[in-house]
Enzyme design. Structure first.
Site, mmCIF file in Angstrom:
data_model
loop_
_atom_site.group_PDB
_atom_site.id
_atom_site.type_symbol
_atom_site.label_atom_id
_atom_site.label_comp_id
_atom_site.label_asym_id
_atom_site.label_seq_id
_atom_site.Cartn_x
_atom_site.Cartn_y
_atom_site.Cartn_z
ATOM 1 N N ASP A 54 -6.249 -43.059 -3.969
ATOM 2 C CA ASP A 54 -7.694 -42.991 -4.138
ATOM 3 C C ASP A 54 -8.110 -41.542 -4.346
ATOM 4 O O ASP A 54 -7.259 -40.653 -4.466
ATOM 5 C CB ASP A 54 -8.413 -43.636 -2.956
ATOM 6 C CG ASP A 54 -8.282 -42.839 -1.670
ATOM 7 O OD1 ASP A 54 -7.287 -42.105 -1.545
ATOM 8 O OD2 ASP A 54 -9.162 -42.946 -0.792
ATOM 9 N N ASP A 109 -5.702 -40.313 0.509
ATOM 10 C CA ASP A 109 -5.276 -40.705 1.853
ATOM 11 C C ASP A 109 -5.007 -42.203 1.963
ATOM 12 O O ASP A 109 -4.699 -42.709 3.032
ATOM 13 C CB ASP A 109 -6.286 -40.259 2.920
ATOM 14 C CG ASP A 109 -7.639 -40.934 2.803
ATOM 15 O OD1 ASP A 109 -7.883 -41.648 1.807
ATOM 16 O OD2 ASP A 109 -8.472 -40.753 3.715
ATOM 17 N N ASP A 128 -9.222 -39.051 -2.626
ATOM 18 C CA ASP A 128 -8.722 -37.954 -1.790
ATOM 19 C C ASP A 128 -7.291 -38.182 -1.339
ATOM 20 O O ASP A 128 -6.776 -37.443 -0.507
ATOM 21 C CB ASP A 128 -9.642 -37.714 -0.588
ATOM 22 C CG ASP A 128 -9.660 -38.874 0.394
ATOM 23 O OD1 ASP A 128 -9.354 -40.007 -0.015
ATOM 24 O OD2 ASP A 128 -9.987 -38.653 1.579
ATOM 25 N N SER A 142 -13.863 -40.040 -0.545
ATOM 26 C CA SER A 142 -12.721 -40.950 -0.618
ATOM 27 C C SER A 142 -12.731 -41.788 -1.900
ATOM 28 O O SER A 142 -12.654 -41.257 -2.996
ATOM 29 C CB SER A 142 -12.712 -41.830 0.641
ATOM 30 O OG SER A 142 -11.539 -42.571 0.755
#
Length: 447
Positions: A242, A246, A244, A103
């Site tokens: 960010d 999400d 990834d 993340s």
């Protein structure tokens, strides 16, 4: 059944350090394969996506080896956002989805997140069962039943079309100049493409990943570069994802940051006006600002708080039929459209609000006045339990007494890093600093 390997969002740690080693990833893949391939047939599928970390290659190969050794067929998506894995797990009729990502963390960290066949993250119970399999031994399948692996070249395009379908039909972004910061991460190609296809003038930031620069000086946790670009380019808005993709932070035309709480407030109010906010309820975590709760109460709406972690937000939403939730950190979950937090999707919803209202971003990012909030982190070593120290407990009790009726206090261990998080809210800045610094000092002493 307890979990030791899994945290609040899968397995996470520093690459090549337990538990994020190639050997462990192979075991995790084999255990997950055994858990989902429970009827002995060779028709089971798993989709695997990843972000742009260098270690992603290693974990992708190790997971594939473990999964195929138990007869699972692996579909490799390459770099795609986490929400794309949730989407494609369902649309490709897979039994399991895996995202390789840490993340918003730096490149040397990595993680393994799991999605079930319905596209939602696995429950604590399912992860505990997989962990139990890991602690035992997994019998590989016979040679003729080994699974296959296949590259899926159009995963990001499938995701892009799904994301565009959530944008109001016929609406375009012509005339809007948008800075999009992709954190040198998973959305570095798809996010600028989607915005351009919808008509925006796109100013990309953080779209040159090299395996090491994910989240480095960019993205939702480092918005300064994107904010400077918004101002220098005269952009109307900035969208910061960010690693990834999400989670999201929104920048107004002045480069000022609006967090997940402000974005959720805007959306909850709009959805309530449109009579589409199920149960008149927004779901957020204990970290969300007290100002958000007061805003919703003033609108006759309700805030339902959960433990920290978007998976717990989603679990509460599914259990009660609510359709909007998220976290202050920028996870925004809209189950009408997606099974998990999606930064690009949330960003598009904000852009739709700008187009529909004709208002500048700054007029849409301040739905409520935030109550002053202070958060400090203390790192601790493996095996330590600083919260169990008597002086730490006394400090917490004293702080709660001081804040009684004036604010709130939240002390917790991070689910993704060895950190004690000390957070308080209070309109008295002096008292706020006093209680937080007092607890932090005692925790540091215990560490």
């Amino acid at each position: 059944m307890t979990r030791k390997l899994f945290g609040t969002d899968g397995v996470r740690g520093k690459a090549n350090t337990f538990p994020m080693t190639a050997e462990m990833a192979l075991k995790i893949g084999a255990a997950a394969g055994r858990y989902f391939r429970n009827d002995g047939s060779n028709g089971h599928r798993v989709v695997i996506g990843k972000d742009t970390r260098l270690s992603g290659y290693m974990f992708e190969n190790a997971l594939t080896a473990g999964l195929t050794s138990t007869g699972m067929n692996v579909l490799l998506l390459g770099p795609v956002p986490t929400p794309a894995v949730g989407l494609l797990t369902t649309s490709m009729r897979a039994d399991l989805g895996i995202m390789i990502s840490a993340s918003h963390n730096p490149h040397h960290d990595n993680g393994i997140k799991f999605f079930g066949p319905d596209g939602f993250k696995l429950s604590d119970e399912a992860e505990a069962e997989i962990e139990a399999i890991i602690s035992g031994s997994v019998e590989p399948v016979k040679a003729q039943n080994i699974g296959r692996a296949k590259r899926i070249d159009d995963g990001r395009f499938r995701y892009a079309e799904r994301i565009k379908s959530t944008f109001p039909s016929g609406m375009r972004l012509d005339g809007l100049k948008v800075v999009i910061d992709c954190a040198n991460g998973a959305a570095y190609r798809v996010a600028p493409e989607v915005l351009w296809e919808l008509g925006a003038t796109v100013i990309p930031v953080g779209v040159d990943p090299n395996g090491y620069n994910i989240n480095e000086g960019c993205g939702s946790t480092n918005t300064a570069a994107a904010a400077a670009k918004v101002v220098s380019e005269g952009a109307h808005v900035g969208i910061c994802l960010d690693g990834d993709a999400d989670r999201v932070m929104i920048l107004d035309e002045n480069g000022e940051v609006a967090d997940g709480d402000q974005l959720m407030a805007l959306m909850a109010g709009r959805w309530a006006d449109q009579e589409r906010l199920n149960g008149g309820t927004l779901v957020a975590t204990v970290m969300s600002n007290l100002g958000l709760e007061r805003y919703l109460d003033g609108r006759g709406l309700r805030l339902e708080r959960t433990a920290v972690g978007d998976r717990y937000v989603v679990e509460a939403m599914r259990a009660n039929g609510w359709n909007l939730g998220g976290e202050q950190s920028g996870h925004i979950v809209m189950t009408d459209y997606a099974t998990t937090g999606d930064g690009l999707l949330a960003g598009l919803q904000f852009l739709a609000a700008m187009v529909e209202t004709g208002k500048p971003a700054s007029a849409l990012t301040k739905s409520f006045e935030t109550v002053p909030q202070m958060l400090k982190n203390v790192r601790y070593a493996a095996g330590q339990d600083p919260l169990g120290a008597a002086l730490v407990q006394k400090s917490i009790a004293d702080a709660e007494a001081k804040l009684q009726g004036k604010g709130r206090l939240l002390i917790r261990k991070s689910g993704t890093e060895p950190l004690i998080r000390v957070m308080a809210e209070c309109e008295d800045d002096t008292l706020l600093a006093q209680v937080v610094d007092g607890i932090v000092a005692e925790v540091e002493a215990a560490v």
